[in-house]
Design a protein around this motif. Structure first.
Motif, mmCIF file in Angstrom:
data_model
loop_
_atom_site.group_PDB
_atom_site.id
_atom_site.type_symbol
_atom_site.label_atom_id
_atom_site.label_comp_id
_atom_site.label_asym_id
_atom_site.label_seq_id
_atom_site.Cartn_x
_atom_site.Cartn_y
_atom_site.Cartn_z
ATOM 1 N N VAL A 179 -4.756 -11.860 -7.797
ATOM 2 C CA VAL A 179 -4.664 -12.283 -6.773
ATOM 3 C C VAL A 179 -4.146 -11.504 -6.042
ATOM 4 O O VAL A 179 -4.612 -11.566 -4.660
ATOM 5 C CB VAL A 179 -3.131 -13.108 -7.213
ATOM 6 N N ILE A 180 -3.248 -10.679 -5.946
ATOM 7 C CA ILE A 180 -2.835 -8.879 -5.631
ATOM 8 C C ILE A 180 -3.325 -8.178 -5.973
ATOM 9 O O ILE A 180 -3.689 -7.961 -7.184
ATOM 10 C CB ILE A 180 -1.144 -8.897 -5.895
ATOM 11 N N LYS A 181 -3.826 -7.029 -5.266
ATOM 12 C CA LYS A 181 -4.632 -5.941 -5.791
ATOM 13 C C LYS A 181 -3.979 -4.245 -6.075
ATOM 14 O O LYS A 181 -4.396 -3.374 -6.296
ATOM 15 C CB LYS A 181 -5.406 -5.178 -4.741
ATOM 16 N N CYS A 182 -2.768 -4.980 -5.445
ATOM 17 C CA CYS A 182 -2.099 -3.053 -5.410
ATOM 18 C C CYS A 182 -0.260 -4.224 -6.339
ATOM 19 O O CYS A 182 -0.165 -5.201 -6.224
ATOM 20 C CB CYS A 182 -1.574 -3.134 -4.283
ATOM 21 N N ARG A 183 -0.245 -3.159 -7.340
ATOM 22 C CA ARG A 183 1.270 -3.088 -7.714
ATOM 23 C C ARG A 183 2.918 -3.449 -6.669
ATOM 24 O O ARG A 183 3.290 -2.387 -6.153
ATOM 25 C CB ARG A 183 1.629 -2.392 -8.407
ATOM 26 N N PRO A 184 2.747 -4.623 -7.426
ATOM 27 C CA PRO A 184 4.342 -4.675 -6.785
ATOM 28 C C PRO A 184 5.522 -3.732 -7.142
ATOM 29 O O PRO A 184 5.716 -3.763 -8.281
ATOM 30 C CB PRO A 184 4.841 -6.446 -6.560
ATOM 31 N N PRO A 185 6.214 -3.303 -6.343
ATOM 32 C CA PRO A 185 7.309 -2.035 -7.161
ATOM 33 C C PRO A 185 8.191 -3.228 -8.214
ATOM 34 O O PRO A 185 8.702 -4.308 -7.921
ATOM 35 C CB PRO A 185 8.136 -1.516 -5.858
ATOM 36 N N GLY A 186 8.320 -1.603 -9.181
ATOM 37 C CA GLY A 186 9.227 -2.461 -10.292
ATOM 38 C C GLY A 186 8.750 -3.492 -10.828
ATOM 39 O O GLY A 186 9.610 -5.097 -11.384
ATOM 40 N N ASN A 187 7.780 -4.339 -11.087
ATOM 41 C CA ASN A 187 6.692 -5.557 -11.366
ATOM 42 C C ASN A 187 7.323 -7.010 -10.979
ATOM 43 O O ASN A 187 7.597 -7.174 -11.554
ATOM 44 C CB ASN A 187 7.352 -5.233 -12.869
ATOM 45 N N ARG A 188 8.014 -6.622 -9.120
ATOM 46 C CA ARG A 188 8.529 -7.965 -9.449
ATOM 47 C C ARG A 188 6.882 -8.973 -8.717
ATOM 48 O O ARG A 188 5.908 -8.818 -8.637
ATOM 49 C CB ARG A 188 9.290 -7.570 -7.625
ATOM 50 N N ASN A 189 8.026 -10.405 -8.403
ATOM 51 C CA ASN A 189 6.754 -11.043 -7.543
ATOM 52 C C ASN A 189 6.599 -11.109 -6.833
ATOM 53 O O ASN A 189 7.492 -10.745 -5.505
ATOM 54 C CB ASN A 189 7.149 -12.771 -7.925
ATOM 55 N N CYS A 200 0.652 -1.149 0.183
ATOM 56 C CA CYS A 200 0.339 0.151 -0.190
ATOM 57 C C CYS A 200 0.697 1.184 -0.126
ATOM 58 O O CYS A 200 0.175 2.219 0.033
ATOM 59 C CB CYS A 200 -0.698 0.012 1.060
ATOM 60 N N GLU A 201 2.316 1.068 0.471
ATOM 61 C CA GLU A 201 2.971 2.451 0.741
ATOM 62 C C GLU A 201 3.518 2.753 -0.735
ATOM 63 O O GLU A 201 3.726 4.381 -1.058
ATOM 64 C CB GLU A 201 4.623 2.333 1.324
ATOM 65 N N LYS A 202 3.251 1.827 -2.153
ATOM 66 C CA LYS A 202 4.505 2.820 -3.057
ATOM 67 C C LYS A 202 2.375 2.586 -4.455
ATOM 68 O O LYS A 202 3.274 2.669 -5.462
ATOM 69 C CB LYS A 202 4.770 1.922 -3.478
ATOM 70 N N ARG A 203 1.280 2.243 -3.986
ATOM 71 C CA ARG A 203 0.686 1.781 -5.189
ATOM 72 C C ARG A 203 -0.161 4.149 -5.700
ATOM 73 O O ARG A 203 0.319 4.166 -4.824
ATOM 74 C CB ARG A 203 -0.253 1.120 -4.413
ATOM 75 N N THR A 204 -0.410 3.929 -6.733
ATOM 76 C CA THR A 204 -1.010 4.796 -7.039
ATOM 77 C C THR A 204 -2.605 4.211 -7.042
ATOM 78 O O THR A 204 -3.573 5.792 -6.413
ATOM 79 C CB THR A 204 -0.488 4.702 -8.132
ATOM 80 N N ASN A 205 -2.740 3.234 -7.219
ATOM 81 C CA ASN A 205 -4.463 2.782 -6.833
ATOM 82 C C ASN A 205 -4.461 1.144 -6.847
ATOM 83 O O ASN A 205 -3.847 0.530 -7.136
ATOM 84 C CB ASN A 205 -4.982 3.105 -8.497
ATOM 85 N N THR A 206 -5.593 0.679 -6.006
ATOM 86 C CA THR A 206 -6.020 -0.439 -6.416
ATOM 87 C C THR A 206 -6.407 -0.797 -7.036
ATOM 88 O O THR A 206 -7.252 -0.124 -8.070
ATOM 89 C CB THR A 206 -6.436 -1.014 -4.664
ATOM 90 N N VAL A 207 -6.095 -2.123 -7.799
ATOM 91 C CA VAL A 207 -6.856 -2.546 -8.800
ATOM 92 C C VAL A 207 -8.358 -4.241 -8.184
ATOM 93 O O VAL A 207 -7.539 -4.451 -8.137
ATOM 94 C CB VAL A 207 -6.278 -3.435 -9.901
ATOM 95 N N PHE A 208 -9.426 -3.251 -8.559
ATOM 96 C CA PHE A 208 -10.162 -4.073 -7.611
ATOM 97 C C PHE A 208 -11.086 -5.619 -8.286
ATOM 98 O O PHE A 208 -10.648 -6.261 -8.056
ATOM 99 C CB PHE A 208 -11.579 -4.037 -7.335
ATOM 100 N N GLY A 209 -11.170 -5.213 -9.296
ATOM 101 C CA GLY A 209 -12.049 -6.259 -10.349
ATOM 102 C C GLY A 209 -12.621 -5.408 -11.572
ATOM 103 O O GLY A 209 -13.078 -4.170 -11.477
ATOM 104 N N VAL A 210 -13.009 -6.120 -12.414
ATOM 105 C CA VAL A 210 -14.126 -5.465 -13.567
ATOM 106 C C VAL A 210 -14.386 -6.623 -14.622
ATOM 107 O O VAL A 210 -14.002 -7.475 -14.735
ATOM 108 C CB VAL A 210 -13.747 -4.733 -14.722
#
Length: 363
Positions: free
Chosen positions: A257-267, A194-204
């Motif tokens: 599976v994950i709602k926030c982006r990991p920094p650097g697109n890491r796993n 949550c510290e690095k995200r811009t938006n959460t990605v809930f679903g669509v």
């Protein structure tokens, strides 16, 4: 008059001890006392001292009524004595006078102490009460006694309320409806992502869909727009769905599976997956799909709780939360490996057959 007698007269002690001193001086210097050798310089200094002038009886009695005038007359008429003898007599007289002064002062102090009135006990009712021995001692100092060191109290002003603490993980996610679940994800702080995200990605998509596609985690474009599978990978996914007569938002729901982006697109880390998985579980429970397609190795391993490769997991039907699961490649991978598109098409055909077997298309 000698200097010692003048001093005694000023102190008011002459009436008591002058006679003692003079008699001691006379007894200390008899006629047959041997002369004491005195240095010529000392004898000259003694001889140079002026002798007292004889006083009359009336002068002596005016200042000291109890002093006999004959004594002074005797001293005035006495024949001169040798210098050495007079020095010895005067020294002895002075010592005797000093001793007499000390004895007289001690006697005066004893008389004054004896004549002092004794303290009397109070009469009446107060006599029965204990007397106080002076003022009471002040109590020991405490921290309050030093309050004056502090500055004046500041006036109370309205202040901002304390910031709300970070929301702790809650176990009621399984009871939330769609709106409450979406709000919970939007303000989620369950992990460090949550510290690095811009938006959460809930679903669509369609919240009552029979098909559910699950990816691994948002990328850069998804984090900026807040929607899963956008960009070139999203376009490829839309083409794959179209080949099955499906479309985004029409009998299809897409999530990660994950709602926030990991920094650097890491796993994502295992603890991040564990903290975010309850959201996905609740989404599956709300959608109630008849088939799930896991897109990518990470999504397949997270859903199936395995470390198997895509090659070992493809071509078989698995299960997640009681729903059939088909494993396939991620669209972003297919953009780099065009030769595997045919394999992805085979996976979608297996998913369609499984969906039909589960009663899909009958709604």
């Amino acid at each position: 008059m000698p200097l010692d007698e003048i001093a005694l007269e000023e102190l008011g002690l002459a009436p008591r001890w002058v006679r003692k001193g003079m008699s001691a001086a006379q007894s200390a210097a008899p006629n047959d006392e041997p002369a004491v050798d005195v240095a010529p310089e000392a004898a000259a200094s003694v001889a140079a001292v002026p002798r007292p002038v004889a006083q009359s009886a009336s002068d002596a009695s005016d200042g000291f009524p109890d002093r006999p005038a004959a004594h002074l007359q005797h001293r005035a008429d006495a024949p001169p004595q040798p210098v050495a003898r007079r020095v010895t007599a005067q020294t002895s007289a002075q010592e005797s006078m000093q001793e007499s002064m000390q004895e007289s002062m001690q006697e005066s102090a004893q008389d004054a102490f004896a004549q002092a009135p004794a303290p009397q006990a109070p009469s009446g009712r107060a006599a029965t009460e204990p007397t106080q021995a002076g003022p009471e001692e002040p109590p020991p100092l405490t921290e309050d006694d030093f309050a004056w060191f502090d500055g004046a109290p500041e006036p109370s002003l309205p202040h901002d309320p304390a910031p709300a603490p970070a929301r702790a993980p809650r176990d009621d996610i399984a009871t939330l409806d769609w709106d409450a679940l979406a709000e919970r994800v939007a303000f989620c702080t369950r992990c460090r992502l949550c510290e690095k995200r811009t938006n959460t990605v809930f679903g669509v998509g369609d919240r009552a869909a029979e098909w559910m596609l699950i990816g691994e985690a948002p990328g850069e474009n998804e984090d900026r727009l807040g929607e899963p599978f956008v960009g070139q990978a999203g376009k490829l996914l839309d083409n794959m769905l179209r080949s099955l007569s499906l479309a985004r938002g029409e009998n299809v729901y897409i999530a990660n599976v994950i709602k926030c982006r990991p920094p650097g697109n890491r796993n994502p880390e295992p603890d991040e997956v564990a903290r975010c998985e309850p959201y996905l579980q609740r989404q599956v429970a709300l959608v109630k799909p008849k088939i799930i397609v896991a897109l990518g190795r990470f999504a397949a391993q997270s859903l199936l709780k395995t470390e198997g490769s895509i090659a070992s997991l493809r071509g078989r039907v698995h299960e997640y939360e009681g729903v059939p699961v088909i494993v396939s490649y991620h669209p972003a991978y297919l953009l780099r490996s065009l030769q595997d598109k045919s394999k992805a098409w085979a996976d979608l055909c297996l998913a369609r057959d499984t969906w039909r077997a589960a009663g899909g298309g009958e709604r």
